[in-house]
Design a protein around this motif. Structure first.
Motif, PDB file in Angstrom:
ATOM      1  N   GLY A 235     -41.407 -25.383  51.224  1.00  0.00           N
ATOM      2  CA  GLY A 235     -42.423 -24.402  50.873  1.00  0.00           C
ATOM      3  C   GLY A 235     -41.983 -22.986  51.194  1.00  0.00           C
ATOM      4  N   MET A 236     -41.352 -22.798  52.332  1.00  0.00           N
ATOM      5  CA  MET A 236     -40.881 -21.462  52.715  1.00  0.00           C
ATOM      6  C   MET A 236     -39.775 -20.977  51.782  1.00  0.00           C
ATOM      7  N   ILE A 237     -38.882 -21.885  51.431  1.00  0.00           N
ATOM      8  CA  ILE A 237     -37.802 -21.524  50.496  1.00  0.00           C
ATOM      9  C   ILE A 237     -38.399 -21.144  49.140  1.00  0.00           C
ATOM     10  N   LEU A 238     -39.346 -21.941  48.678  1.00  0.00           N
ATOM     11  CA  LEU A 238     -39.998 -21.641  47.403  1.00  0.00           C
ATOM     12  C   LEU A 238     -40.760 -20.317  47.458  1.00  0.00           C
ATOM     13  N   PHE A 239     -41.363 -20.022  48.603  1.00  0.00           N
ATOM     14  CA  PHE A 239     -42.074 -18.756  48.796  1.00  0.00           C
ATOM     15  C   PHE A 239     -41.111 -17.588  48.602  1.00  0.00           C
ATOM     16  N   VAL A 240     -39.984 -17.642  49.292  1.00  0.00           N
ATOM     17  CA  VAL A 240     -39.011 -16.549  49.219  1.00  0.00           C
ATOM     18  C   VAL A 240     -38.451 -16.425  47.802  1.00  0.00           C
ATOM     19  N   LYS A 241     -38.062 -17.559  47.201  1.00  0.00           N
ATOM     20  CA  LYS A 241     -37.524 -17.510  45.838  1.00  0.00           C
ATOM     21  C   LYS A 241     -38.559 -16.969  44.853  1.00  0.00           C
ATOM     22  N   GLY A 242     -39.784 -17.439  44.984  1.00  0.00           N
ATOM     23  CA  GLY A 242     -40.845 -16.972  44.093  1.00  0.00           C
ATOM     24  C   GLY A 242     -41.109 -15.489  44.245  1.00  0.00           C
ATOM     25  N   TYR A 243     -41.122 -15.027  45.479  1.00  0.00           N
ATOM     26  CA  TYR A 243     -41.350 -13.607  45.741  1.00  0.00           C
ATOM     27  C   TYR A 243     -40.251 -12.765  45.092  1.00  0.00           C
ATOM     28  N   VAL A 244     -39.007 -13.195  45.285  1.00  0.00           N
ATOM     29  CA  VAL A 244     -37.877 -12.436  44.715  1.00  0.00           C
ATOM     30  C   VAL A 244     -37.957 -12.450  43.190  1.00  0.00           C
ATOM     31  N   GLU A 245     -38.265 -13.592  42.598  1.00  0.00           N
ATOM     32  CA  GLU A 245     -38.390 -13.671  41.132  1.00  0.00           C
ATOM     33  C   GLU A 245     -39.459 -12.704  40.621  1.00  0.00           C
ATOM     34  N   LEU A 246     -40.610 -12.734  41.239  1.00  0.00           N
ATOM     35  CA  LEU A 246     -41.720 -11.895  40.777  1.00  0.00           C
ATOM     36  C   LEU A 246     -41.415 -10.408  40.954  1.00  0.00           C
ATOM     37  N   ILE A 247     -40.857 -10.043  42.081  1.00  0.00           N
ATOM     38  CA  ILE A 247     -40.545  -8.631  42.329  1.00  0.00           C
ATOM     39  C   ILE A 247     -39.464  -8.147  41.365  1.00  0.00           C
ATOM     40  N   ASN A 248     -38.528  -9.028  41.013  1.00  0.00           N
ATOM     41  CA  ASN A 248     -37.515  -8.643  40.021  1.00  0.00           C
ATOM     42  C   ASN A 248     -38.132  -8.445  38.639  1.00  0.00           C
ATOM     43  N   MET A 249     -39.163  -9.250  38.314  1.00  0.00           N
ATOM     44  CA  MET A 249     -39.833  -9.109  37.014  1.00  0.00           C
ATOM     45  C   MET A 249     -40.796  -7.922  37.015  1.00  0.00           C
TER      46      MET A 249
END
Length: 181
Positions: A44-58
């Motif tokens: 969950g923590m890994i997915l949180f970080v990956k998701g955050y980075v994806e969204l901020i990049n978009m």
């Protein structure tokens, strides 16, 4: 760690965003006493970080509500994917065990049997075919020819689930018929 990863970790720590991860895990019925609980927390923590980075990049100017909604879905789907993967893996292990331990077709006698035994086997197979529905008969015909469940699924253009259900129904019936003394 990159710039956004550090920012994601800080965002996760503020305002108890880690609670989102624990809530999702709880929603899926994974107890904190489960042996895999910590694995799901880390996932969950890994997915949180990956998701955050994806969204901020978009969308670098995303609002907090959008970020939280996106992260919630990302974590939920990621954990659900992992649960499904583990379930498939477990079912596959069960299928392998079933095929080696309970396959009546592999245990049929050789050609070196007496006529009485052959008649009994013929009668038992006839009884099995009689009890089967149309799909199970098709499955059984392919299985007796040596096809695997995957090949049968492709030939009959049916889902693997339907093929495995037919196999399990046939095995249940075979147990009743072949185990009669």
């Amino acid at each position: 760690m990159g710039e956004y990863e550090e920012e994601a970790v800080e965002y996760m720590k503020e305002k108890n965003h880690e609670g989102m991860i624990y809530g999702i895990i709880k929603r899926f019925g994974i107890s904190r006493y489960s042996s895999s609980y910590d694995d799901y927390v880390v996932l969950g923590m890994i997915l949180f970080v990956k998701g955050y980075v994806e969204l901020i990049n978009m969308d670098p100017d995303a609002e907090e509500n959008r970020i939280n909604a996106y992260l919630y879905q990302k974590i939920k789907w990621g954990i659900l994917d992992e649960l499904r993967r583990k379930k498939r893996e477990e079912e596959h292990r069960t299928d392998v065990v079933d095929e080696t331990s309970n396959d009546y077709f592999a245990k049929l006698p050789d050609n070196d049997v007496d006529a009485e035994t052959l008649v009994t086997i013929r009668d038992q197979l006839s009884e099995l075919f009689r009890r089967c529905n149309d799909f199970e008969r098709e499955y059984l015909e392919y299985k007796l020819k040596g096809y695997t469940e995957m090949e049968i699924s492709r030939h009959l253009k049916q889902t693997h689930t339907k093929v495995y259900r037919a196999r399990n129904n046939i095995r249940r019936m075979a147990c009743e018929i072949f185990d009669k003394k």
